[in-house]
Design an enzyme around this catalytic site. Structure first.
Site, PDB file in Angstrom:
ATOM      1  N   GLU A 295       0.799  -1.220   0.000  1.00 21.87           N
ATOM      2  CA  GLU A 295       0.000   0.000   0.000  1.00 21.87           C
ATOM      3  C   GLU A 295       0.836   1.276   0.000  1.00 21.87           C
ATOM      4  O   GLU A 295       0.512   2.216   0.736  1.00 21.87           O
ATOM      5  CB  GLU A 295      -0.935  -0.030   1.209  1.00 21.87           C
ATOM      6  CG  GLU A 295      -0.250  -0.003   2.594  1.00 21.87           C
ATOM      7  CD  GLU A 295       0.074  -1.373   3.186  1.00 21.87           C
ATOM      8  OE1 GLU A 295       0.265  -2.327   2.410  1.00 21.87           O
ATOM      9  OE2 GLU A 295       0.156  -1.477   4.423  1.00 21.87           O
ATOM     10  N   HIS A 319      -7.960  -4.092  -1.567  1.00 23.14           N
ATOM     11  CA  HIS A 319      -7.253  -4.222  -0.284  1.00 23.14           C
ATOM     12  C   HIS A 319      -6.215  -3.112  -0.131  1.00 23.14           C
ATOM     13  O   HIS A 319      -6.203  -2.384   0.866  1.00 23.14           O
ATOM     14  CB  HIS A 319      -6.599  -5.608  -0.197  1.00 23.14           C
ATOM     15  CG  HIS A 319      -5.807  -5.833   1.052  1.00 23.14           C
ATOM     16  ND1 HIS A 319      -6.317  -6.484   2.150  1.00 23.14           N
ATOM     17  CD2 HIS A 319      -4.550  -5.478   1.389  1.00 23.14           C
ATOM     18  CE1 HIS A 319      -5.411  -6.518   3.104  1.00 23.14           C
ATOM     19  NE2 HIS A 319      -4.315  -5.916   2.669  1.00 23.14           N
ATOM     20  N   GLU A 320      -5.356  -2.966  -1.123  1.00 25.70           N
ATOM     21  CA  GLU A 320      -4.288  -1.960  -1.002  1.00 25.70           C
ATOM     22  C   GLU A 320      -4.874  -0.546  -0.957  1.00 25.70           C
ATOM     23  O   GLU A 320      -4.380   0.321  -0.241  1.00 25.70           O
ATOM     24  CB  GLU A 320      -3.267  -2.098  -2.134  1.00 25.70           C
ATOM     25  CG  GLU A 320      -2.632  -3.490  -2.272  1.00 25.70           C
ATOM     26  CD  GLU A 320      -2.127  -4.103  -0.965  1.00 25.70           C
ATOM     27  OE1 GLU A 320      -1.764  -3.345  -0.036  1.00 25.70           O
ATOM     28  OE2 GLU A 320      -2.118  -5.344  -0.858  1.00 25.70           O
ATOM     29  N   HIS A 323      -6.084   0.338   2.479  1.00 22.78           N
ATOM     30  CA  HIS A 323      -5.008   0.711   3.395  1.00 22.78           C
ATOM     31  C   HIS A 323      -4.793   2.232   3.457  1.00 22.78           C
ATOM     32  O   HIS A 323      -4.182   2.727   4.396  1.00 22.78           O
ATOM     33  CB  HIS A 323      -3.691   0.074   2.966  1.00 22.78           C
ATOM     34  CG  HIS A 323      -3.427  -1.263   3.582  1.00 22.78           C
ATOM     35  ND1 HIS A 323      -3.437  -1.476   4.941  1.00 22.78           N
ATOM     36  CD2 HIS A 323      -3.118  -2.463   3.022  1.00 22.78           C
ATOM     37  CE1 HIS A 323      -3.144  -2.753   5.184  1.00 22.78           C
ATOM     38  NE2 HIS A 323      -2.953  -3.379   4.035  1.00 22.78           N
ATOM     39  N   GLU A 342      -4.104  -4.621   9.118  1.00 23.69           N
ATOM     40  CA  GLU A 342      -4.556  -5.637   8.155  1.00 23.69           C
ATOM     41  C   GLU A 342      -5.991  -6.129   8.363  1.00 23.69           C
ATOM     42  O   GLU A 342      -6.712  -6.343   7.398  1.00 23.69           O
ATOM     43  CB  GLU A 342      -3.581  -6.808   8.118  1.00 23.69           C
ATOM     44  CG  GLU A 342      -2.163  -6.426   7.667  1.00 23.69           C
ATOM     45  CD  GLU A 342      -2.085  -5.828   6.271  1.00 23.69           C
ATOM     46  OE1 GLU A 342      -3.056  -5.971   5.488  1.00 23.69           O
ATOM     47  OE2 GLU A 342      -1.059  -5.189   5.967  1.00 23.69           O
ATOM     48  N   ASP A 399       8.773 -10.200  10.567  1.00 26.20           N
ATOM     49  CA  ASP A 399       8.459 -11.027   9.406  1.00 26.20           C
ATOM     50  C   ASP A 399       8.112 -12.471   9.799  1.00 26.20           C
ATOM     51  O   ASP A 399       7.391 -13.153   9.090  1.00 26.20           O
ATOM     52  CB  ASP A 399       9.656 -11.020   8.452  1.00 26.20           C
ATOM     53  CG  ASP A 399       9.233 -11.357   7.034  1.00 26.20           C
ATOM     54  OD1 ASP A 399       8.383 -10.620   6.500  1.00 26.20           O
ATOM     55  OD2 ASP A 399       9.734 -12.354   6.483  1.00 26.20           O
ATOM     56  N   TYR A 407      -5.039 -10.693   9.619  1.00 27.63           N
ATOM     57  CA  TYR A 407      -5.929 -10.391   8.498  1.00 27.63           C
ATOM     58  C   TYR A 407      -7.335 -10.930   8.744  1.00 27.63           C
ATOM     59  O   TYR A 407      -8.314 -10.194   8.749  1.00 27.63           O
ATOM     60  CB  TYR A 407      -5.391 -11.039   7.218  1.00 27.63           C
ATOM     61  CG  TYR A 407      -4.137 -10.419   6.665  1.00 27.63           C
ATOM     62  CD1 TYR A 407      -2.897 -10.705   7.230  1.00 27.63           C
ATOM     63  CD2 TYR A 407      -4.169  -9.565   5.572  1.00 27.63           C
ATOM     64  CE1 TYR A 407      -1.730 -10.157   6.718  1.00 27.63           C
ATOM     65  CE2 TYR A 407      -3.013  -9.007   5.054  1.00 27.63           C
ATOM     66  CZ  TYR A 407      -1.799  -9.304   5.625  1.00 27.63           C
ATOM     67  OH  TYR A 407      -0.652  -8.746   5.112  1.00 27.63           O
ATOM     68  N   LYS A 582       3.130 -16.019  -1.125  1.00 29.33           N
ATOM     69  CA  LYS A 582       1.852 -16.683  -0.895  1.00 29.33           C
ATOM     70  C   LYS A 582       1.721 -17.961  -1.740  1.00 29.33           C
ATOM     71  O   LYS A 582       1.053 -18.911  -1.347  1.00 29.33           O
ATOM     72  CB  LYS A 582       0.732 -15.705  -1.238  1.00 29.33           C
ATOM     73  CG  LYS A 582      -0.634 -16.292  -1.138  1.00 29.33           C
ATOM     74  CD  LYS A 582      -1.702 -15.339  -1.622  1.00 29.33           C
ATOM     75  CE  LYS A 582      -3.032 -16.072  -1.662  1.00 29.33           C
ATOM     76  NZ  LYS A 582      -4.104 -15.264  -2.236  1.00 29.33           N
TER      77      LYS A 582
HETATM   78  N1  BES Z   1       0.836  -4.490   3.830  1.00 24.36           N
HETATM   79  C1  BES Z   1       0.664  -5.776   3.280  1.00 24.36           C
HETATM   80  C2  BES Z   1       1.940  -6.438   2.880  1.00 24.36           C
HETATM   81  C3  BES Z   1       2.936  -6.713   3.990  1.00 24.36           C
HETATM   82  C4  BES Z   1       2.532  -7.066   5.253  1.00 24.36           C
HETATM   83  C5  BES Z   1       4.275  -6.638   3.733  1.00 24.36           C
HETATM   84  C6  BES Z   1       3.466  -7.301   6.239  1.00 24.36           C
HETATM   85  C7  BES Z   1       5.199  -6.873   4.715  1.00 24.36           C
HETATM   86  C8  BES Z   1       4.796  -7.192   5.986  1.00 24.36           C
HETATM   87  C9  BES Z   1      -0.275  -5.755   2.097  1.00 24.36           C
HETATM   88  O1  BES Z   1      -1.286  -4.822   2.194  1.00 24.36           O
HETATM   89  C10 BES Z   1      -0.946  -7.079   2.014  1.00 24.36           C
HETATM   90  O2  BES Z   1      -1.601  -7.424   2.949  1.00 24.36           O
HETATM   91  N2  BES Z   1      -0.800  -7.784   0.915  1.00 24.36           N
HETATM   92  C11 BES Z   1      -1.457  -9.052   0.689  1.00 24.36           C
HETATM   93  C12 BES Z   1      -2.643  -8.803  -0.159  1.00 24.36           C
HETATM   94  C13 BES Z   1      -3.886  -9.511   0.178  1.00 24.36           C
HETATM   95  C14 BES Z   1      -4.244  -9.722   1.593  1.00 24.36           C
HETATM   96  C15 BES Z   1      -5.046  -9.047  -0.671  1.00 24.36           C
HETATM   97  C16 BES Z   1      -0.479  -9.954  -0.022  1.00 24.36           C
HETATM   98  O3  BES Z   1       0.588  -9.487  -0.383  1.00 24.36           O
HETATM   99  O4  BES Z   1      -0.775 -11.120  -0.241  1.00 24.36           O
HETATM  100 ZN    ZN Z   2      -2.651  -5.426   3.711  1.00 26.85          ZN
END
Ligand code: BES
Ligand code: ZN
Length: 626
Positions: A295, A319-320, A323, A342, A399, A407, A582
């Site tokens: 985001e 989603h983004e 944010h 989240e 991390d 989430y 993922k």
């Molecule tokens: N902010 C996150 C990505 C993130 C979280 C990076 C924690 C590093 C540490 C981003 O908004 C996110 O949640 N991305 C998800 C998308 C999904 C839930 C739609 C992803 O990357 O899978």
């Molecule tokens: Zn997110």
């Protein structure tokens, strides 16, 4: 004892005390333990709580030959409480020199603290205004992925992008790297001629002749939202305030896929108040991007794996976008409060999806999310401390502790509140919540007291029904968790049952199915399905060659479980290019769990170089660990 040795000793003790309070296997769930969770951000070594750090002027050069960012970062500060020094976060940075209000000054770079990096300590005066650090990034910069031309779509130019969340901004900028510290910034960035540079700021729409770009971000943001991308990129607008950046071969396709972005921003605004960041653009990155989306303000970074051709995966953009309220506007004060970023965002994202599609559509997203949550909790163990909403990441790399719980359990908690107070009251509450905390950082406890004062208001019956304590300071999925309506997925279940009872694939009722129905179908397939049944499905529905990354990844997992080898060559191609954690994690994990450890190791060693340092960190542990 000289000063340096003393520092090492003090730091060593500090580290020891962090490790002592670390307890990853802590399974004691007594809510009374909450008092022990530190409210201070333990993932920054910056002393920003006693200084005000207001603004950054960044002047850097991006060098693809040495794979280094070098230049200087000048911080404008106010030393109201007369501190003797400023301490900033760094990770693997080389510090060439430091100037305080223009005069060269000595500094101390503390020893490396595991995952936190090296604190940079600079002496200051009570009237100090500017601290300038001349530096360059190192080869272990965790935020940076340097792609060769070969690793991009266009294959002509190299590419660089950053991923600063959660604590990696310090690996490319010496900075106060905690979500609770906000600053504005200006930047001058020099890149090889012909390339476009973009940041989480007001962005150029055209390549500059000189290779020099100027950026301005006059809304204060935390360091984890600092972002930079450099490559052979072009811009195409969607409407007056939204547009898409991508490599030329991807630009038209991506813009078509994201053609509803303008409407999406309008929808979000109609739910929870004005979008406060000016333009909203999306940068579609090369496939190695380690996450789905990030985001970064004004410019969401996104994986190209959402470009499915039928808009079926654009809820990631919702989603983004969301944010920009939950996260960028109202920010978690520490990574322990990650669910405030989240969980709220997932709830908001599904409200956008519902408004742009319909309830049945959003219900599918809720159910798939619920399945993910159940799987994560099964994996962690239902009493695991990491399944609380309020995390305790003391002494750990964030991390390692940030997972689906923030989430999906977070979003479910908000859904539960909505179900109990009704949508109208919920929406007023959330709109006011965003307005009341705009540009602030808040803890879980601040949210809970706001909830008490503005929604619960002493309603004991409501409070009892919510059982906040169990959700926030307790493990697993509380028994009052709401479940989505299964109308569309029940039809999928019926189809699946008839397939399992012998109906041939070509006679199955699958008309009008979206990606989500297919995902549900694939997830429910038994591990024991025969290779011939797998082949029958594949011959009819062409999963192996599906251009849809979600369906493809789920199919590859199922193929590994059932030893359906026909899919393996395509899976190999997928793993060579796609760097999204993922997808990578469950595929490699399934290889290992199904006795194909050699395949996992060989494939990973072959493609490791294509993955972002953060993905490598995760996969090293998963695949290469004994
Ligand atoms: N902010 C996150 C990505 C993130 C979280 C990076 C924690 C590093 C540490 C981003 O908004 C996110 O949640 N991305 C998800 C998308 C999904 C839930 C739609 C992803 O990357 O899978
Ligand atoms: Zn997110």
């Amino acid at each position: 004892m000289n000063k340096m040795r003393l520092l090492v000793l003090v730091l060593g003790l500090h580290l020891l005390s962090c490790q002592e309070s670390t307890n990853e296997k802590n399974t004691n769930n007594s809510p009374s333990e909450t008092k022990e969770i530190p409210s201070k951000d333990l993932h920054t070594q910056c002393n920003a709580d006693s200084l005000s750090i207001r603004h950054l002027d960044l002047d850097i050069k991006v060098d693809f030959i040495s794979k280094k960012i070098s230049g200087n970062a000048t911080w404008t500060i106010q030393n109201e409480t007369h501190q003797k020094f400023i301490r900033l976060d760094t990770y693997d940075l080389t510090i060439d020199s430091v100037l305080v209000d223009g005069a060269k000054t000595s500094f101390v770079l503390y020893p490396m603290v595991h995952h936190l990096g090296q604190a940079l300590e600079i002496p200051i005066q009570k009237n100090t205004q500017q601290v300038k650090i001349v530096y360059s990034s190192g080869s272990n910069a965790r935020a940076l992925q340097w792609l060769t031309a070969q690793q991009t779509l266009g294959k002509k130019q190299p590419f660089l992008y950053t991923q600063s969340e959660s604590i990696y901004a310090r690996s490319w900028i010496p900075c106060p790297d905690g979500p609770g510290i906000r600053f504005t910034y200006n930047a001058r960035v020099q890149v090889p001629k012909g390339l476009l540079a973009l940041m989480s700021a007001e962005n150029p729409q055209q390549v500059s002749d000189s290779g020099i770009y100027h950026f301005k971000m006059d809304i204060p943001i935390p360091a984890y939202l600092m972002a930079l991308a450099v490559g052979d990129l072009r811009f195409k607008s969607v409407d007056a305030r939204t547009g898409v950046y991508a490599e030329p071969p991807m630009l038209d396709k991506a813009t078509l896929e994201l053609s509803d972005m303008g409407r999406m921003v309008n929808t979000a605004e109609s739910l929870y108040g004005p979008y406060r960041w000016g333009r909203y653009d999306v940068l579609v990155l090369p496939p190695g991007f380690p996450i789905g989306g990030m985001e970064n303000p004004k410019l969401t970074f996104a994986t190209p794996t959402i470009i499915a051709g039928d808009k079926s995966l654009v809820n990631l953009i919702a989603h983004e976008l969301a944010h920009n309220w939950s996260g960028n506007l109202v920010t978690n004060a520490t990574w322990n409060d990650f669910w405030l970023n989240e969980g709220f965002t997932v709830y908001f994202e599904r409200r956008i999806s519902e408004a742009m599609n319909d309830k049945g559509y959003a219900d599918m997203l809720w159910e798939l999310g619920y399945q993910d949550l159940v799987a994560t909790i099964d994996d962690l163990g239902k009493d695991n401390r990491n399944t609380w909403l309020k995390l305790d990441l003391t002494g750990r790399d964030p991390d390692d502790g940030l997972n689906d719980v923030a989430y999906e359990k977070g979003a479910l908690f908000l859904k539960l509140i909505e179900n109990n107070v009704g949508r109208a009251r919920m929406d007023t509450f959330l709109k006011n919540y965003f307005a009341a905390h705009a540009f602030k950082t808040i803890t879980t406890e601040t949210f809970l007291s706001y909830l008490q004062q503005n929604l619960i208001k002493g309603d004991a019956a409501l409070e009892k029904k919510l059982n906040i304590q169990a959700w926030v300071y307790g493990p697993g999925i509380p028994n009052n968790a709401p479940r989505a309506d299964m109308e569309r997925f029940n039809k999928v279940n019926t189809t699946l049952q008839s397939f399992l009872k012998g109906t041939s694939a070509q006679d199955l009722t699958t008309q009008g199915w979206t990606t989500h129905e297919w995902l549900h179908f694939l997830r429910q397939l038994p591990d024991s399905l025969s290779v011939s049944k797998m082949k029958e499905l594949d011959d009819n529905f062409h999963f192996t060659t599906s251009g849809n990354s979600e369906i493809g990844a789920q199919w590859f997992i199922q193929s590994l479980k059932t030893n359906y080898q026909t899919a393996y060559p395509k899976m190999d191609v997928f793993l060579s290019a796609v760097g999204r954690r993922k997808f990578l994690e469950p595929i490699y994990e399934t290889m290992i769990k199904t006795g194909k450890k050699e395949m996992a190791t060989a494939t990973y060693n072959k493609y490791k170089q294509n993955y972002h340092p953060l993905a490598q960190m995760t996969l090293d542990k998963l695949v290469l660990a004994k």
